[in-house]
Design an enzyme around this catalytic site. Structure first.
Site, PDB file in Angstrom:
ATOM      1  N   ASP A 151      -1.921  10.777  -2.898  1.00 35.76           N
ATOM      2  CA  ASP A 151      -2.239   9.715  -3.855  1.00 35.76           C
ATOM      3  C   ASP A 151      -2.484  10.256  -5.259  1.00 35.76           C
ATOM      4  OD1 ASP A 151      -2.910   8.536  -1.110  1.00 35.76           O
ATOM      5  OD2 ASP A 151      -2.848   6.814  -2.465  1.00 35.76           O
ATOM      6  N   GLN A 209      -2.672   3.088   9.733  1.00 37.31           N
ATOM      7  CA  GLN A 209      -1.353   3.101   9.070  1.00 37.31           C
ATOM      8  C   GLN A 209      -0.327   3.900   9.885  1.00 37.31           C
ATOM      9  OE1 GLN A 209      -4.265   3.488   7.502  1.00 37.31           O
ATOM     10  NE2 GLN A 209      -4.218   2.781   5.396  1.00 37.31           N
ATOM     11  N   ASN A 268      -5.501  12.577  -0.459  1.00 36.78           N
ATOM     12  CA  ASN A 268      -4.636  11.781   0.431  1.00 36.78           C
ATOM     13  C   ASN A 268      -5.544  11.096   1.458  1.00 36.78           C
ATOM     14  OD1 ASN A 268      -1.983  10.889   1.214  1.00 36.78           O
ATOM     15  ND2 ASN A 268      -2.196  12.162   3.036  1.00 36.78           N
ATOM     16  N   LYS A 269      -4.936  10.321   2.328  1.00 37.40           N
ATOM     17  CA  LYS A 269      -5.670   9.548   3.333  1.00 37.40           C
ATOM     18  C   LYS A 269      -6.712  10.400   4.053  1.00 37.40           C
ATOM     19  CE  LYS A 269      -5.412   6.080   3.984  1.00 37.40           C
ATOM     20  NZ  LYS A 269      -6.335   5.161   3.269  1.00 37.40           N
ATOM     21  N   ARG A 284       0.838  -1.185   0.000  1.00 38.89           N
ATOM     22  CA  ARG A 284       0.000   0.000   0.000  1.00 38.89           C
ATOM     23  C   ARG A 284       0.883   1.249   0.000  1.00 38.89           C
ATOM     24  NH1 ARG A 284       1.752   1.911   3.914  1.00 38.89           N
ATOM     25  NH2 ARG A 284       0.625   3.846   3.565  1.00 38.89           N
ATOM     26  N   GLY A 285       0.203   2.422  -0.167  1.00 43.78           N
ATOM     27  CA  GLY A 285       0.945   3.660  -0.352  1.00 43.78           C
ATOM     28  C   GLY A 285       1.090   3.859  -1.855  1.00 43.78           C
ATOM     29  N   ALA A 286       0.790   5.069  -2.326  1.00 46.88           N
ATOM     30  CA  ALA A 286       0.674   5.286  -3.769  1.00 46.88           C
ATOM     31  C   ALA A 286       1.901   4.832  -4.578  1.00 46.88           C
ATOM     32  CB  ALA A 286       0.343   6.757  -4.026  1.00 46.88           C
ATOM     33  N   ARG A 320      -7.507  -0.576  -6.985  1.00 46.21           N
ATOM     34  CA  ARG A 320      -7.687   0.611  -6.132  1.00 46.21           C
ATOM     35  C   ARG A 320      -7.762   1.841  -7.050  1.00 46.21           C
ATOM     36  NH1 ARG A 320      -4.322   1.295  -0.787  1.00 46.21           N
ATOM     37  NH2 ARG A 320      -6.265   2.326  -0.197  1.00 46.21           N
TER      38      ARG A 320
END
Ligand code: MRU
Length: 344
Positions: free
Chosen positions: A243, A202, A253-254, A52-54, A95
């Site tokens: 992202d 996270q 973003n998150k 995970r993470g862009a 995603r």
């Protein structure tokens, strides 16, 4: 130079015939590596946030794409390309928000199209080499982001960050966390406030794990504490990752990033976004058009195997939010610091 342990965390590795990922769903309790040998497994790993993470999603998708096309029996370019497109679309469906995933697939498809007169085997080999290049380039970009960020980080600073943007989320070093890592390495007196990042934690599970490893001073806080700390003068700057950045400088973003940006504006605190060029999407005008991933409500109603809400209640679980450009003080990119007006 600070004797900071190097952030050599490697969440993705190409191992000759397959990909090895550090499965982030087990952290911090267990360090579990998982070997991925086909595109279906890679789709699942991206979907369920094992990787995970862009930027890491982009790298993983690039390798996953190679694993998929490697198996294709087609010998003629047109029928091969039909299958290539199908595999690309399949991976992109895992995603929707991070642009890094379609960006990587597009780059690999462009490579294929540019070499359509080569043999199919040569094309497949070339796709692997480009996937490896994407991986290496990400490491370099993240390092440059960390170095450029130093002009924004004072010698003594309390930095608040959200989600996980470290070596786990990228090829190496991270984006926002690379800025923090390089500040510590330069012997700046920094302390980090780590938002736990509900619902999947996270920040608590991954950023705290990485900062611990790097011996960087920090405190874990809940997502709602940031504004109160700002009011008490305990936050000098906020740095987050992203992202997807759109042409006008908005970014996704998150979930929870937007509320931090609003609070920063109110308190006159800089809100910085660390973004490699693989996270910039100039084809979309504004953040209103960024597809926001909605995830299973169970991620909010349970922690591990424990129910923390009544059964069968309605839940809304968008994984990301959009922060408008006017709340962003500057972008930290591998090319340097970008301030408005942006021309991505
Ligand atoms: O849902 P996740 O964990 O993939 O979300 C990750 C983030 O929001 C990060 O901040 C973003 O991808 C930048 S990572 C360098």
């Amino acid at each position: 130079m600070n004797e900071t342990p190097d952030t050599a965390i490697s969440s993705i590795e190409w191992c000759d015939t397959h990909v090895r990922i550090l499965d982030q769903t087990f952290l911090p309790a267990r360090t579990v590596y998982s070997d991925i040998r086909d595109v279906g497994r890679m789709w699942e790993a991206i979907k369920s946030l094992r990787v995970r993470g862009a930027p890491a999603i982009g790298i993983a998708a690039a390798y996953g794409f190679y694993l998929g096309i490697r198996e294709l029996p087609e010998t003629k370019f047109p029928s091969f390309m039909v299958e290539v497109n199908r595999i690309g679309d399949y991976l992109i469906s895992a995603r929707p928000t991070a642009i890094n995933l379609p960006w990587a697939i597009e780059r690999l498809k462009n490579t294929i199209n540019a070499h359509k007169t080569d043999s199919i085997q040569e094309i497949k080999d070339r796709v692997l080499r480009v996937a490896q290049t994407i991986h290496e380039e990400d490491k370099r970009m993240c390092r440059q982001i960390g170095l450029h960020a130093q002009e924004l980080i004072p010698a003594k600073a309390n930095i608040l960050t959200h989600c996980n943007t470290g070596g786990l989320a990228t090829g190496q070093y991270g984006t926002a966390l690379s800025a923090i890592y390089h500040a510590h390495k330069a012997e700046k007196n920094i302390h980090v406030w780590v938002n736990e990042t509900r619902p999947l934690l996270q920040g608590a599970r991954l950023t705290a794990w990485e900062l611990n490893k790097m011996e960087i001073p920090f405190h874990l806080i809940t997502d709602s504490m940031g504004p109160a700390l700002m009011r008490q003068g305990k936050v000098d700057l906020v740095i987050v990752g992203t992202d997807r950045v759109t042409a006008n400088g908005d970014m996704a973003n998150k979930i929870g990033s937007y509320m931090l940006a609003v609070a920063c504006k109110h308190h006159g605190i800089p809100f910085y976004v660390a973004a490699p060029s693989s996270s910039i999407d100039p084809t979309i005008d504004t953040g209103a058009d960024i597809p926001i991933e909605e995830r299973d409500g169970k991620e909010i109603t349970t922690i591990g195997q424990t129910d923390i809400a009544p059964a069968k209640i309605p839940v809304y679980n968008p994984a990301f939010d959009v922060t408008p450009a006017e709340l962003i003080t500057a972008y930290i990119t591998e090319k340097g610091i970008l301030r408005p007006p942006y021309s991505f």
